[in-house]
Scaffold this motif. Structure first.
Motif, PDB file in Angstrom:
ATOM      1  N   ASP A   1     -10.794  12.730 -15.278  1.00 40.85           N
ATOM      2  CA  ASP A   1     -11.488  11.930 -16.297  1.00 40.85           C
ATOM      3  C   ASP A   1     -12.102  10.672 -15.708  1.00 40.85           C
ATOM      4  O   ASP A   1     -13.087  10.147 -16.207  1.00 40.85           O
ATOM      5  CB  ASP A   1     -10.518  11.531 -17.411  1.00 40.85           C
ATOM      6  CG  ASP A   1     -10.354  12.640 -18.444  1.00 40.85           C
ATOM      7  OD1 ASP A   1     -11.037  13.676 -18.306  1.00 40.85           O
ATOM      8  OD2 ASP A   1      -9.556  12.472 -19.382  1.00 40.85           O
TER       9      ASP A   1
ATOM     10  N   PRO B   1      -2.936  19.051 -23.441  1.00 38.87           N
ATOM     11  CA  PRO B   1      -2.857  18.388 -24.746  1.00 38.87           C
ATOM     12  C   PRO B   1      -3.519  19.270 -25.813  1.00 38.87           C
ATOM     13  O   PRO B   1      -4.494  19.962 -25.529  1.00 38.87           O
ATOM     14  CB  PRO B   1      -3.644  17.094 -24.530  1.00 38.87           C
ATOM     15  CG  PRO B   1      -3.640  16.871 -23.063  1.00 38.87           C
ATOM     16  CD  PRO B   1      -3.592  18.216 -22.427  1.00 38.87           C
TER      17      PRO B   1
ATOM     18  N   ARG C   1     -13.118  12.728 -23.671  1.00 39.48           N
ATOM     19  CA  ARG C   1     -12.545  11.874 -22.623  1.00 39.48           C
ATOM     20  C   ARG C   1     -12.112  10.524 -23.184  1.00 39.48           C
ATOM     21  O   ARG C   1     -11.148   9.927 -22.739  1.00 39.48           O
ATOM     22  CB  ARG C   1     -13.558  11.664 -21.504  1.00 39.48           C
ATOM     23  CG  ARG C   1     -13.337  12.655 -20.382  1.00 39.48           C
ATOM     24  CD  ARG C   1     -13.927  12.117 -19.109  1.00 39.48           C
ATOM     25  NE  ARG C   1     -15.377  12.202 -19.141  1.00 39.48           N
ATOM     26  CZ  ARG C   1     -16.165  11.596 -18.283  1.00 39.48           C
ATOM     27  NH1 ARG C   1     -15.647  10.821 -17.338  1.00 39.48           N
ATOM     28  NH2 ARG C   1     -17.458  11.701 -18.361  1.00 39.48           N
TER      29      ARG C   1
ATOM     30  N   ARG D   1      -6.099  13.034 -15.444  1.00 37.32           N
ATOM     31  CA  ARG D   1      -6.659  11.738 -15.822  1.00 37.32           C
ATOM     32  C   ARG D   1      -7.379  11.100 -14.635  1.00 37.32           C
ATOM     33  O   ARG D   1      -8.528  10.695 -14.737  1.00 37.32           O
ATOM     34  CB  ARG D   1      -5.528  10.837 -16.291  1.00 37.32           C
ATOM     35  CG  ARG D   1      -6.002   9.598 -17.004  1.00 37.32           C
ATOM     36  CD  ARG D   1      -4.818   8.888 -17.625  1.00 37.32           C
ATOM     37  NE  ARG D   1      -5.243   7.904 -18.576  1.00 37.32           N
ATOM     38  CZ  ARG D   1      -4.981   6.597 -18.449  1.00 37.32           C
ATOM     39  NH1 ARG D   1      -4.327   6.155 -17.401  1.00 37.32           N
ATOM     40  NH2 ARG D   1      -5.388   5.744 -19.376  1.00 37.32           N
TER      41      ARG D   1
ATOM     42  N   VAL E   1     -14.661  16.241 -18.372  1.00 31.14           N
ATOM     43  CA  VAL E   1     -13.568  16.979 -19.003  1.00 31.14           C
ATOM     44  C   VAL E   1     -13.524  18.400 -18.466  1.00 31.14           C
ATOM     45  O   VAL E   1     -14.529  18.955 -18.049  1.00 31.14           O
ATOM     46  CB  VAL E   1     -13.668  17.034 -20.545  1.00 31.14           C
ATOM     47  CG1 VAL E   1     -13.272  15.737 -21.168  1.00 31.14           C
ATOM     48  CG2 VAL E   1     -15.020  17.485 -20.982  1.00 31.14           C
TER      49      VAL E   1
ATOM     50  N   LEU F   1     -10.692  10.030 -25.845  1.00 31.68           N
ATOM     51  CA  LEU F   1      -9.358  10.173 -26.422  1.00 31.68           C
ATOM     52  C   LEU F   1      -8.277   9.929 -25.376  1.00 31.68           C
ATOM     53  O   LEU F   1      -7.115   9.725 -25.721  1.00 31.68           O
ATOM     54  CB  LEU F   1      -9.181  11.572 -27.022  1.00 31.68           C
ATOM     55  CG  LEU F   1     -10.012  11.880 -28.264  1.00 31.68           C
ATOM     56  CD1 LEU F   1      -9.911  13.363 -28.613  1.00 31.68           C
ATOM     57  CD2 LEU F   1      -9.541  11.038 -29.443  1.00 31.68           C
ATOM     58  N   ASP F   2      -8.662  10.002 -24.108  1.00 36.30           N
ATOM     59  CA  ASP F   2      -7.718   9.736 -23.021  1.00 36.30           C
ATOM     60  C   ASP F   2      -6.443  10.566 -23.226  1.00 36.30           C
ATOM     61  O   ASP F   2      -5.336  10.046 -23.312  1.00 36.30           O
ATOM     62  CB  ASP F   2      -7.390   8.233 -22.980  1.00 36.30           C
ATOM     63  CG  ASP F   2      -6.859   7.814 -21.610  1.00 36.30           C
ATOM     64  OD1 ASP F   2      -6.839   8.661 -20.692  1.00 36.30           O
ATOM     65  OD2 ASP F   2      -6.460   6.646 -21.481  1.00 36.30           O
ATOM     66  N   LEU F   3      -6.652  11.893 -23.327  1.00 34.67           N
ATOM     67  CA  LEU F   3      -5.581  12.796 -23.750  1.00 34.67           C
ATOM     68  C   LEU F   3      -4.376  12.834 -22.822  1.00 34.67           C
ATOM     69  O   LEU F   3      -3.275  13.160 -23.237  1.00 34.67           O
ATOM     70  CB  LEU F   3      -6.141  14.213 -23.891  1.00 34.67           C
ATOM     71  CG  LEU F   3      -7.180  14.383 -24.990  1.00 34.67           C
ATOM     72  CD1 LEU F   3      -7.847  15.746 -24.882  1.00 34.67           C
ATOM     73  CD2 LEU F   3      -6.533  14.229 -26.359  1.00 34.67           C
ATOM     74  N   TYR F   4      -4.598  12.531 -21.557  1.00 36.08           N
ATOM     75  CA  TYR F   4      -3.490  12.657 -20.606  1.00 36.08           C
ATOM     76  C   TYR F   4      -2.696  11.366 -20.456  1.00 36.08           C
ATOM     77  O   TYR F   4      -1.789  11.284 -19.657  1.00 36.08           O
ATOM     78  CB  TYR F   4      -4.018  13.053 -19.224  1.00 36.08           C
ATOM     79  CG  TYR F   4      -4.907  14.270 -19.217  1.00 36.08           C
ATOM     80  CD1 TYR F   4      -4.490  15.461 -19.820  1.00 36.08           C
ATOM     81  CD2 TYR F   4      -6.155  14.238 -18.611  1.00 36.08           C
ATOM     82  CE1 TYR F   4      -5.306  16.576 -19.814  1.00 36.08           C
ATOM     83  CE2 TYR F   4      -6.971  15.360 -18.591  1.00 36.08           C
ATOM     84  CZ  TYR F   4      -6.550  16.523 -19.195  1.00 36.08           C
ATOM     85  OH  TYR F   4      -7.358  17.627 -19.174  1.00 36.08           O
TER      86      TYR F   4
ATOM     87  N   ARG G   1       7.749  15.296 -16.680  1.00 35.99           N
ATOM     88  CA  ARG G   1       7.057  14.016 -16.848  1.00 35.99           C
ATOM     89  C   ARG G   1       7.946  13.104 -17.685  1.00 35.99           C
ATOM     90  O   ARG G   1       8.429  13.489 -18.757  1.00 35.99           O
ATOM     91  CB  ARG G   1       5.725  14.233 -17.561  1.00 35.99           C
ATOM     92  CG  ARG G   1       4.870  12.977 -17.600  1.00 35.99           C
ATOM     93  CD  ARG G   1       3.549  13.226 -18.293  1.00 35.99           C
ATOM     94  NE  ARG G   1       2.702  12.045 -18.226  1.00 35.99           N
ATOM     95  CZ  ARG G   1       1.692  11.807 -19.051  1.00 35.99           C
ATOM     96  NH1 ARG G   1       1.392  12.672 -19.992  1.00 35.99           N
ATOM     97  NH2 ARG G   1       0.976  10.706 -18.935  1.00 35.99           N
TER      98      ARG G   1
END
Lengths: 153, 265, 365
Positions: free
Chosen positions: B164, B198, A144, B138, B176, A146-149, B66
């Motif tokens: 998240d 991702p 999390r 997110r 997650v 990494l803040d992938l989104y 996006r």
């Protein structure tokens, strides 16, 4: 005592413990139920217990000035809630509240610590399980982190 | 290969940076795309960008876009009535099996190419065993198609959503998407899994599924590389032996794992 | 049966007569380049080449050979797969835009002097680009090829080890071997196709004496033994698939400038990108296709940044693709042994040396 023993023996977290070890733990065990919205503990308070969740969900949260209360994680069935009772200064780092009606098995912190200090074999078994949970949660937290989104810069 | 013209019939704002466009062909339509395939969308004078197909119906095509770069910003900025170019469809499809259990695991915009799979499972619910849809985003405001989850659940799909980060107004899960997977009952022999999000998230999710006993070939991931031509001629989307636009984007984890393990491949 | 041709003048004139634009080697700017030839006189008679890693020099020969030189900086892909070509145009209209495909390039090329390595390179690009019904396929269909077997390889050549030369073929319409005797040059001609035979019948030829045929064969065979470089034998696809983490990549990355010269001169490198350009008013847009290089940082760009940021990864991509994954994608090797990448690398990186080092590293592991 019989009832709490049965409760403990059905917890995946404790699978593999001997009847004698479960018996020792059951002395420090009780059933608990939380209704939706109940605060289980508050950040900074004394951490003197932990829970094995059976049904329902609990959020861990913290208050961020200007952003209100932010949820850092949701825990569901079979999860372990609380490890601040393990080490000094025995204070909760986050707050917890029940999202819905939540059934849990509650264990007494000082009692279990004392048990582990006297019975290293039981202590080892418990610590091994706690470490596994901590590692899993830390790895999930790293992902999390990494803040992938996020929007790529 | 020239783009075919499509006119925007409808534009839905999904999130702060993502829109869904429903497009109708101005001239002849492209070949009907399969779930998992993508097209190259062209914004006049700006350029082309690969966008996965999120649905197609009534001769039209649905794309969720996006806005992350100059071209996708131009495509996402198209208004109702505007014309965009489309080439395709390109690449491999998800290869939804005729039956068995399905696990659909999506992170962020990764839900867009999986929506056709979910819709197929809803339309032909009786063919499948358990169908789990795990969705990660997110924040709650970043969730795609939230208004459709109720329909999916009503059809008997096990839809689990996690974000998240969230404030207390969010009653769903925080964590997650792989931790949601941990709580999901999985029959490894009967399961086909579709994972999109991702690359890091796909690596963790695919490994978690394989750890649960699902055969690597039954875990399908959708790869992303620099797709330019769509037909394996320009060389940009190479990932080791794969030309991702032609041999992908959907590949089995058995093929993807060793390639994604090599840095900067 | 072999045929003897005493001059290339009639051949060039016959090709012009059939409407071909004849392209062949000629001297320009201190190099032997490929350009459109008006007459056979423009061929580089009497010029030779000295090539070495990072080095290419012309010199005067003692004889009048037109093909006494090895590969120059260009390859035939510059004509079949041009560095920049129009794809389509788009024009804004009241309710959108229209798209117009670029008019088909109807050029009919005749290539004069295609060596074994380059003949194979054309076949390699056919496998990659020839399937799509685009400009490449059209130009290729119309192409007439006059190949020339090599009798004098350069120091950078290694086609014998890739199986592409020094004898040219198959794939030509007419195949030549140059026989040089001081100022006198003659050409032994082999026919490859009916079109080649038809053209040959228009030329003043004579039957080739047996001793000349044998002399030519011996000269070509001797050329194979003159090559000092070779790609290692064995399964290079397997070698490279297992060499992602080789230390040698760091070694070569410390020398490589990531300039992309090797990809530009390579006769099989085919990668392209597209350019979208608009006029000032924004009413007219054009799509152009142009050569791209996997050494370019933006080549692997994904939103957020490029996948291959290090020179190590970009050189690894080039070499691994050329000798390894090309097999996976197109069923053969992408290297024909022309040696251009060795001569035109500013720092003299040698593909055969790098591959050999990877073999050694794999054996020692």
């Amino acid at each position: 005592m019989e009832a709490t023993y049965e409760l403990l023996s059905s917890q995946p977290f404790l699978a593999g413990l001997t009847p004698a070890q479960l018996d020792k733990l059951s002395y420090w065990t009780r059933k608990s139920t939380f209704h939706a919205g109940t605060r289980l503990f508050e950040e900074g308070q004394r951490a003197d217990r932990f829970w094995l969740l059976r049904e329902g969900h609990v959020t861990l949260d913290t208050h961020v000035p200007g952003q209100g209360t932010q949820i850092v994680e949701t825990l569901g069935p079979h999860a372990v809630l609380g490890w601040s009772w393990l080490f000094p200064p025995y204070r909760w780092h986050f707050s917890a509240s029940a999202v819905e009606t939540t059934l849990a098995v509650e264990l007494d912190g000082p009692g279990v610590r004392d048990l582990c200090a006297r019975d290293h074999e039981l202590g080892y078994e418990l610590m091994r399980r706690f470490v596994e949970v901590v590692v899993q949660r830390m790895q999930a937290t790293r992902v999390r982190l990494l803040d992938l989104y996020r929007m790529p810069s | 290969m020239t783009p075919l013209r499509y006119r925007v019939r409808r534009r839905l704002t999904e999130t702060a940076d993502t829109v869904t466009l429903v497009l109708d062909p101005v001239d002849e339509p492209i070949v009907a795309p399969l779930p998992g395939q993508f097209t190259m969308m062209y914004a006049f004078g700006v350029g082309e960008v690969p966008i996965s197909v999120s649905g197609h119906a009534d001769g039209g095509i649905v794309h969720t876009v996006r806005a992350v770069g100059a071209v996708s910003r131009a495509v996402a900025g198209a208004r109702t009535g505007d014309v965009l170019g489309i080439r395709g469809p390109f690449g491999t499809d998800w290869g939804v099996p005729p039956g068995g259990d399905l696990v659909v695991l999506a992170g962020g915009i990764g839900l867009a190419p999986l929506r056709p799979v979910i819709r197929q499972a809803v339309a032909r619910r009786a063919r499948f065993g358990t169908v789990a849809v795990l969705i990660g985003a997110r924040t709650p405001a970043d969730l795609l198609y939230p208004h459709e989850y109720a329909t999916w659940r009503a059809a008997g799909l096990d839809v689990r959503v996690t974000v998240d980060r969230a404030d207390m107004s969010w009653t769903g899960h925080v964590g997650v998407v792989t931790t949601v997977l941990g709580a999901l009952p999985v029959d490894p022999a009967a399961t086909t899994a579709f994972v999109c999000g991702p690359e890091v998230m796909m690596r963790f999710a695919a490994r978690a599924l394989v750890d649960r006993g699902v055969p690597p070939a039954a875990v399908r991931v959708s790869l992303e590389r620099n797709m330019r031509c769509g037909v394996g001629l320009c060389g940009h989307c190479q990932l080791g032996p794969l030309l991702v636009c032609r041999d992908g984007p959907v590949v089995g984890w058995d093929r993807a794992a060793p390639l994604l393990a090599v840095k900067e491949l | 049966m072999s045929t003897l041709l005493r001059s290339l003048g009639p051949l060039v004139r016959a090709l012009h007569g059939q409407g071909y634009r004849v392209v062949g080697p000629t001297v320009r700017d201190g190099a032997i380049v490929l350009a459109e030839l008006d007459r056979a006189d423009a061929l580089p008679y009497g010029w030779g080449v000295e090539a070495a890693p990072g080095r290419y020099r012309l010199h005067r020969r003692a004889d009048a050979a037109a093909f006494g030189h090895a590969a120059g900086p260009q390859s035939w892909k510059a004509f079949l797969h041009p560095p920049r070509s129009p794809q389509w145009t788009a024009d804004r209209t009241a309710d959108g835009f229209t798209v117009t495909e670029a008019p088909p390039d109807s050029t009919r090329y005749a290539f004069l002097g295609v060596r074994g390595c380059d003949l194979r390179a054309i076949a390699v690009q056919d496998r990659v680009l020839g399937g799509a019904d685009g400009g490449y396929a059209r130009r290729r269909r119309e192409l007439f090829i006059v190949a020339v077997s090599c009798t004098e390889p350069a120091d950078t050549c290694f086609c014998a080890s890739t199986g592409c030369g020094p004898a040219a073929g198959p794939g030509y319409d007419l195949g030549l071997t140059e026989l040089v005797d001081g100022d006198r040059v003659r050409y032994l001609v082999e026919v490859g196709t009916p079109a080649g035979l038809e053209l040959l019948t228009q030329l003043p030829t004579e039957p080739a004496p047996v001793d000349l045929v044998e002399e030519a064969a011996a000269a070509v065979a001797a050329a194979a033994t003159k090559m000092s470089r070779a790609l290692p034998e064995g399964d290079l696809r397997d070698l490279l698939a297992g060499s992602h983490d080789a230390a040698r990549w760091d070694d070569v990355a410390a020398r490589c400038l990531s300039c992309g010269n090797c990809t530009m001169v390579c006769p099989t490198c085919f990668c392209t990108t597209v350019e979208d350009v608009t006029d000032v008013a924004g009413e007219h847009a054009e799509r152009w296709l142009r050569w791209d290089s996997c050494f370019d940082l933006d080549f692997s760009y994904l939103h957020g940044g490029p996948v291959r940021t290090s020179t190590r990864s970009r050189y690894r991509q080039w070499l691994t693709h050329k000798l390894g994954t090309w097999h996976d994608q197109f069923g053969e090797s992408g290297c024909v042994g022309c040696g251009r990448c060795i001569a035109w690398c500013p720092v003299g990186i040698d593909i055969t040396e790098e591959t050999r080092a990877l073999v050694t590293e794999a054996e020692e592991a």
